[in-house]
Design a protein around this motif. Structure first.
Motif, short mmCIF file in Angstrom:
data_model
loop_
_atom_site.label_atom_id
_atom_site.label_comp_id
_atom_site.label_asym_id
_atom_site.label_seq_id
_atom_site.Cartn_x
_atom_site.Cartn_y
_atom_site.Cartn_z
N PHE B 382 -69.44 -23.95 86.26
CA PHE B 382 -70.89 -24.03 86.65
C PHE B 382 -71.84 -23.36 85.99
O PHE B 382 -73.12 -23.63 86.34
CB PHE B 382 -70.73 -23.42 88.12
CG PHE B 382 -69.50 -24.01 89.29
CD1 PHE B 382 -69.70 -25.35 89.43
CD2 PHE B 382 -68.84 -23.10 89.50
CE1 PHE B 382 -68.43 -25.75 90.03
CE2 PHE B 382 -67.54 -23.66 90.26
CZ PHE B 382 -67.51 -25.05 90.58
N TYR B 383 -71.60 -22.46 85.02
CA TYR B 383 -72.66 -21.80 84.38
C TYR B 383 -72.68 -22.02 83.03
O TYR B 383 -72.04 -22.84 82.46
CB TYR B 383 -72.64 -20.40 84.88
CG TYR B 383 -72.64 -20.05 86.09
CD1 TYR B 383 -73.60 -20.38 87.08
CD2 TYR B 383 -71.10 -19.81 86.80
CE1 TYR B 383 -73.25 -20.32 88.47
CE2 TYR B 383 -71.02 -19.77 88.11
CZ TYR B 383 -72.07 -19.80 89.12
OH TYR B 383 -71.83 -19.88 90.17
N ASP B 384 -73.42 -21.23 82.04
CA ASP B 384 -73.24 -21.24 80.74
C ASP B 384 -72.21 -21.09 79.90
O ASP B 384 -71.09 -20.63 80.55
CB ASP B 384 -74.55 -20.96 79.88
CG ASP B 384 -74.44 -19.48 79.86
OD1 ASP B 384 -73.39 -18.76 79.44
OD2 ASP B 384 -75.29 -18.87 80.39
N SER B 385 -71.78 -21.39 78.73
CA SER B 385 -70.58 -21.48 78.13
C SER B 385 -70.37 -20.00 77.34
O SER B 385 -69.17 -19.88 76.61
CB SER B 385 -70.25 -22.74 77.20
OG SER B 385 -71.32 -22.54 76.57
N LEU B 386 -71.22 -19.18 77.45
CA LEU B 386 -71.09 -18.01 76.55
C LEU B 386 -70.10 -17.18 77.11
O LEU B 386 -69.93 -16.67 78.37
CB LEU B 386 -72.43 -17.07 76.68
CG LEU B 386 -72.57 -15.91 75.82
CD1 LEU B 386 -72.23 -16.17 74.44
CD2 LEU B 386 -73.71 -15.22 76.16
N LEU B 387 -69.06 -16.71 76.26
CA LEU B 387 -67.94 -15.74 76.69
C LEU B 387 -68.16 -14.44 76.26
O LEU B 387 -67.26 -13.79 76.85
CB LEU B 387 -66.57 -16.33 75.95
CG LEU B 387 -66.22 -17.77 76.37
CD1 LEU B 387 -64.98 -18.26 75.71
CD2 LEU B 387 -65.77 -17.89 78.08
N GLY B 388 -68.65 -14.28 75.03
CA GLY B 388 -69.23 -13.08 74.51
C GLY B 388 -69.62 -13.16 73.21
O GLY B 388 -70.02 -14.23 72.86
N LYS B 389 -70.20 -11.94 72.98
CA LYS B 389 -71.04 -11.69 71.65
C LYS B 389 -70.39 -10.94 70.79
O LYS B 389 -70.27 -9.64 71.24
CB LYS B 389 -72.47 -11.25 72.16
CG LYS B 389 -73.03 -11.94 73.19
CD LYS B 389 -74.46 -11.60 73.58
CE LYS B 389 -74.44 -10.34 73.90
NZ LYS B 389 -75.73 -10.03 74.67
N LEU B 390 -70.14 -11.29 69.64
CA LEU B 390 -69.23 -10.37 68.53
C LEU B 390 -70.23 -9.79 67.60
O LEU B 390 -71.24 -10.65 67.13
CB LEU B 390 -68.11 -11.23 67.82
CG LEU B 390 -67.41 -10.43 66.77
CD1 LEU B 390 -66.71 -8.98 67.30
CD2 LEU B 390 -66.39 -11.13 66.09
N ILE B 391 -70.48 -8.62 67.60
CA ILE B 391 -71.50 -7.95 66.76
C ILE B 391 -71.12 -7.05 65.95
O ILE B 391 -70.13 -6.32 66.27
CB ILE B 391 -72.37 -7.18 67.95
CG1 ILE B 391 -73.12 -8.13 68.86
CG2 ILE B 391 -73.69 -6.64 67.00
CD1 ILE B 391 -72.82 -7.93 70.61
N VAL B 392 -71.41 -7.07 64.63
CA VAL B 392 -70.94 -5.98 63.41
C VAL B 392 -72.12 -5.44 62.87
O VAL B 392 -73.38 -6.04 62.78
CB VAL B 392 -70.10 -6.60 62.41
CG1 VAL B 392 -68.97 -7.37 63.24
CG2 VAL B 392 -70.90 -7.84 61.65
#
Lengths: 78, 458
Positions: B382-392
């Protein structure tokens, strides 16, 4: 056995193209294979639900703007 | 701190991020949620959780009355809106404050001014910040239109004053074409929108998207340098960096100073971002709009400055003065964030919700993964598809890209498709490595590389 149109995807079922427009189909309407009977919104992307068999709509089993699972019946055909 | 219990009016990874910041500040947390998010990580983490409605966002996460009731029922004294949903809804900001609660954001009127493109443009010009050159409002007289086009310089965009969403736009490359297009554009605008009014804007052909992070306490503001988010698909950011690889130091100072001037001119309180187009060819930058919220890509700024933006945002909105002077903010190294979404890059980014069957989170030096996933969690449709943010983070951009490739290799998300293969290809791309891109670079790249995306799948 009753013919059913199933939801191809999980998401939110819409019976209109947009809130200010008419329903795609109403009870009593004839449908041909390929006719659009609604939309499923999955993660902000909209997908058409097309009839995979022909007939006359006798009932909508899922309501407009209702959450549905993949494979859940949306409409019944007579 | 003047507040003790923070209600999180959002979901997903940003709700988790906000709860972490609140906890470090010694605040209790209340997570409001829809019926589809009962098993969410944020609900499990928070001190209290309140159901505010059915899955559909308009009946839950956008339901102002239910959110305010949850705050009253739990005794929360502050509301954090995250990003999206009600984060830039001025009426919600006003309603929260009218209910006697602390709003973790700028005042409703600041949202109104900076959220309106025309009003924001006027405020920017008044603060001496350059905007995209164009006609001041609508133009009905053809002779004046010609004079304005000549002053702006070709190519010129002809837009319908009453248009929107990209409709009614024509581009003229010279005066002959301009003379041909003006009557057509006016006639089309008249028939499409009932108003033949036009306005003109300069075309920035190879623009980079550069944005400046600011923090303000209502009196004083500081900047935390810039981010570059030029890699976009359908105007959605895909890969974000800090600092920009393309900005000369003198230009960086000018751009960041202009952002501080604008933030102070409007008495800005909270975290905000000023977005600019930067034209490589001419070295010019143009203000486009301000986002009056914490942004998805805020972690890259945290990695290069060491400042926890969400914590500082909560502090200044709770009434504390900024704890930093501009000179305290130092830029160290380079950070990159990629958005891991539940979309299949091999199938035209078709979204695919589902249950997480396995999860390996990358680790090691300079790696951060902001996510709401856990093994067994079912990502709702039902919501947006963002699962996570990989940051380096690493000391140089080249090393950061190498580290991103290494971290992506470690990342394993089982049970649904993700955009990981796209980022792996981008990290290996020569133009990405050279920083040679602009806002319209990624889409043709995706067409050229469609077959490679299919091969890297799985």
């Amino acid at each position: 056995m009753t013919k059913q149109i199933l939801s191809p995807l999980p998401g939110t079922f819409y019976r209109r193209p947009s809130p200010d427009q008419q329903m795609f189909k109403n009870v009593g309407d004839a449908v041909a294979v390929g006719d659009v009977i609604g939309l499923i919104e999955v993660m902000k992307s909209f997908n058409e639900v097309q009839a995979d068999q022909a007939g006359t709509i006798t009932a909508f089993v899922a309501d407009d703007e209702e959450p549905v699972m993949a494979g859940q019946p949306l409409a019944e055909l007579g | 701190m003047a507040i003790t219990k923070l209600l999180v009016a959002n979901r997903g990874e940003i709700a988790v991020r906000i709860i972490r910041a609140a906890r470090e500040l010694g605040l209790k947390t209340v997570q409001v949620h829809s019926a589809a998010d009962t098993e969410s990580f944020a609900v499990k983490m928070a001190d209290e959780a309140v159901l505010i409605g059915p899955p559909m966002a308009s009946k839950s996460y956008l339901n102002i009355a239910n959110i305010l009731k949850a705050a009253a029922d739990t005794g929360a004294d502050a509301v954090h809106p995250g990003y999206g949903f009600l984060a830039e809804n001025a009426d919600f900001a006003d309603a929260v404050q009218a209910a006697g609660l602390c709003w973790i954001g700028p005042a409703g009127d600041a949202i109104r001014v900076m959220g309106d493109k025309v009003a924001a443009r006027v405020a920017a010009e008044a603060a001496g910040v350059p905007v995209v050159p164009g006609s001041e409002g609508r133009i009905d007289d053809p002779d004046r239109a010609r004079a304005v086009a000549r002053a702006i310089g070709f190519p010129v965009m002809i837009k319908a004053a009453a248009g929107g969403g990209g409709r009614g736009i024509r581009i003229a490359h010279d005066m002959d074409e301009f003379d041909r297009l003006i009557p057509q554009a006016s006639a089309e605008a008249k028939s499409a929108f009932g108003d033949g009014g036009l306005y003109l804007e300069k075309v920035i052909e190879r623009a980079r998207h550069i944005e400046v992070q600011i923090l303000g306490d209502g009196t004083r503001a500081i900047h935390l340098f810039e981010r570059e988010c030029s890699l976009q698909r359908r105007r959605q950011k895909v890969w974000e960096e800090a600092p920009s690889a393309s900005l000369p130091q003198a230009m960086r100072e000018k751009l960041c100073a202009s952002a501080v001037a604008l933030a102070e001119a409007v008495g800005y309180r909270g975290a905000g971002t000023l977005e600019y187009l930067y034209d490589d060819a001419s070295g010019q930058f143009y203000f486009i709009e301000m986002n009056t919220r914490i942004q998805v890509e805020h972690p890259v700024t945290e990695m290069i400055t060491g400042v926890d933006l969400v914590r500082e945002q909560i502090r200044v909105c709770a009434g504390e003065p900024l704890r930093y002077a501009q000179g305290d903010i130092r830029l160290t190294g380079h950070a990159i964030e990629v958005r891991i979404c539940a979309e299949d890059p091999a199938r035209n980014f078709q979204p695919g919700p589902g249950t997480i069957t396995g999860l390996t989170v990358p680790g090691g030096g300079g790696v951060r993964f902001d996510t709401m996933l856990y093994p067994g969690y079912t990502v709702p449709p039902f919501y947006d598809s963002l699962l996570g943010k990989l940051i380096v983070w690493d000391t140089t951009r080249a090393e950061a890209i190498t580290r991103m490739g290494r971290a992506l290799q470690e990342l394993q998300v089982g049970g649904l498709p993700t955009t990981k293969p796209l980022h792996q290809l981008l990290a290996r791309d020569a133009e990405v490595q050279a920083g040679d891109f602009h806002t319209r670079w990624l889409e043709p790249w995706l067409e050229r590389n469609a077959h490679r995306l299919e091969e890297t799948q799985g």
